[in-house]
Design an enzyme around this catalytic site. Structure first.
Site, PDB file in Angstrom:
ATOM      1  N   CYS A  97       0.691  -1.219  -0.392  1.00 15.55           N
ATOM      2  CA  CYS A  97      -0.310  -0.044   0.429  1.00 15.55           C
ATOM      3  C   CYS A  97       0.745   1.403   0.403  1.00 15.55           C
ATOM      4  CB  CYS A  97      -1.042  -0.392   1.366  1.00 15.55           C
ATOM      5  SG  CYS A  97      -1.734  -1.030   1.379  1.00 15.55           S
ATOM      6  N   GLY A 148       0.625   0.395  -5.355  1.00 15.22           N
ATOM      7  CA  GLY A 148      -0.744  -0.274  -4.765  1.00 15.22           C
ATOM      8  C   GLY A 148      -1.660  -0.270  -5.768  1.00 15.22           C
ATOM      9  N   TYR A 181      13.934  -1.986  -4.396  1.00 14.25           N
ATOM     10  CA  TYR A 181      12.716  -2.406  -5.273  1.00 14.25           C
ATOM     11  C   TYR A 181      11.580  -1.404  -5.484  1.00 14.25           C
ATOM     12  CZ  TYR A 181       8.960  -4.368  -8.386  1.00 14.25           C
ATOM     13  OH  TYR A 181       8.236  -4.447  -9.402  1.00 14.25           O
ATOM     14  N   ASN A 218      -0.422   1.144   5.881  1.00 17.41           N
ATOM     15  CA  ASN A 218       0.993   0.166   4.645  1.00 17.41           C
ATOM     16  C   ASN A 218       1.809  -0.191   5.388  1.00 17.41           C
ATOM     17  OD1 ASN A 218       3.865   1.479   2.888  1.00 17.41           O
ATOM     18  ND2 ASN A 218       2.817  -0.303   2.897  1.00 17.41           N
ATOM     19  N   GLY A 219       1.561  -1.843   5.602  1.00 11.48           N
ATOM     20  CA  GLY A 219       2.132  -2.372   6.221  1.00 11.48           C
ATOM     21  C   GLY A 219       1.083  -3.948   6.637  1.00 11.48           C
TER      22      GLY A 219
END
Ligand code: SF4
Length: 457
Positions: A13, A41, A256, A114-115
């Site tokens: 996310c 996302g 990345y 996010n996570g």
């Protein structure tokens, strides 16, 4: 949590929050910022705005440009807002779309996360036995319940967050909105990035600094691992009760996930990629005529490799910029076809030449084998592969969809066997010990568990 398994790894996310003190159009500011975070996302996205406690929201499956148009943005009123882009994991995409909103006796809470929370299953079970009802399968809703419960016995939402943080384990960079406050929260290990920006007298939280650039905001600083930052009518207040542990920022953000134009915890993503390429050139030189990168993430590694080795940098693959997320396919055959639609070889550049091709990683090997076949079909004499990360050998519990071990090519085969399977003339991975030399900070801590098996304690 079980993850679907595309060929490339995915971040779960991206999050954004905006506290508007200057009469900006909150929804449109978030919309522009979301475009800059779309790489984090692509399956669903949403914005929730807050007009003096009255909430307006839109969240849906799809890319930012598909979900929001002028009319949708015009309907999102208010001075505070939260936004989210999501990569699907499992379950119904729509019910798991974020931000999530909860209304309770103290008003409302909106959360974008996010996570991945490691103990979400156990916490959810406990909440369910106490009568909690869940609308989705995502762990963010577990955090939401805990904060809402804690808020009924604390004086403020920031106190409630402080009560909940010791209960949740894992990775969370979150933006929380209450009727009059906006909070940026980062877990004590700081697995995922989160930064603060400012435009005039208005404040922004964003997963990556590139979103601030898009919103024409200035970068203020990163939210520290363990820090809770509150923005309200009094400005910015920082709470550092949970700061001070050694951080474990995901190293794969630099390799990345993150955009090259982002700076995370003081380190440029672009510079780390160029430096990685330089290290690869020193460690694993190749006798070749041209260095190419796999678009997009491999290009900066290739630039570093070329600069260090003195071998000219060139274009070898052309990316179809319109292929998009429709090519996230699940079967082997679909993945093979997707590679051909996404990338084509540039015969004029590769024919008759010995190529060094640099990419960030190999997951299953399907993409790499297809790219090498493409290059050789277009006349490449030799293809030497250099990879910006060590082999993936272990699962990630912190919000990255690394497939199960049975699908990881590096778990199944030794390096030379992988080289033969993908059809390369030589193949080398970045060494684990070199990962710490890619320009990251010596005073900081990083997670490399998917490569090393050493999970942050
Ligand atoms: S295990 Fe790998 S992908 Fe997951 S947080 Fe650690 S470095 Fe990142």
């Amino acid at each position: 949590m079980k993850f679907e398994s595309p060929e490339k790894l995915h971040e779960e996310c991206g999050v954004l929050g905006f506290y508007n003190n200057d009469g900006f159009d909150t929804a449109r500011m978030l919309y522009y910022g979301m475009f800059a975070l779309q790489h984090r996302g692509q399956e669903s996205c949403g914005i929730v705005t807050n007009d003096d406690g009255k909430l307006y929201h839109r969240k849906e499956k799809g890319l930012v440009g598909e979900v929001f148009d002028g009319a949708a943005l015009n309907g999102l009123k208010g001075a505070i807002g939260v936004a989210h882009v999501r990569y699907a994991t499992e379950g119904d995409l729509r019910e798991n779309a974020q931000p999530i909103v909860s209304r309770y006796c103290k008003g409302s809470i909106t959360l974008a996360h996010n996570g991945n929370i490691i103990n979400a299953g156990a916490l959810r079970e406990e909440l369910e036995t106490r009568g909690a009802i869940f609308q989705s399968t995502n762990d963010t809703e577990v955090i939401m319940h805990l904060i809402a419960i804690a808020r009924t016995r604390t004086h403020s939402v920031e106190d409630a967050v402080a009560e909940v943080m010791p209960q949740i384990e894992g990775a969370y960079s979150m933006v929380l909105m209450s009727p009059r406050k906006l909070l940026g929260i980062r877990d004590p290990k700081g697995f995922r990035p989160l930064c603060i920006g400012k435009i005039k007298n208005s404040y922004i939280f964003a997963s990556e600094s590139a979103a601030l650039d898009t919103m024409r905001a200035e970068f203020v600083r990163d939210v520290e691992p363990g820090e809770v930052v509150l923005i309200d009518e009094n400005g910015i207040t920082s709470f550092k009760k949970f700061c001070g542990k050694k951080p474990s920022l995901c190293l794969f953000e630099y390799i990345y996930f993150a955009r090259p134009d982002s700076v995370i915890d003081g380190v440029s993503v672009y510079r780390t990629r160029v430096e990685t390429g330089r290290i690869l050139a020193r460690t694993y030189p190749a006798d070749a005529d041209v260095v190419i990168g796999v678009p997009d993430s491999g290009l900066h590694f290739a630039q570093g490799f070329a600069a260090e080795s003195g071998i000219p940098y060139g274009d070898g693959l052309v990316r179809n910029r319109y292929s998009g997320r429709t090519l996230i396919k699940q079967t082997q055959r679909e993945r093979e076809l997707a590679v051909n639609i996404k990338l084509n070889a540039l015969r004029a550049s590769v024919e008759g030449r010995r190529i060094v091709m640099v990419d960030d990683s190999i997951v299953r090997g399907t993409t790499m084998a297809n790219l090498i076949r493409l290059l050789k079909e277009n006349g490449a004499r030799e293809v030497h592969i250099r990879l910006g990360s060590p082999p993936f050998l272990w699962p990630c519990y912190f919000g990255t969809d690394i497939p199960s071990k049975k699908d990881l090519i590096a778990v199944k085969y030794p390096v030379d066997e992988i080289r033969k399977k993908v059809g390369a003339d030589s193949l080398h991975y970045m060494r684990l010990e070199d990962l710490q030399k890619i320009g990251v900070r010596s005073d900081f801590g990083y997670c490399d568990a998917c490569f090393s098996g050493n999970y942050p304690g």
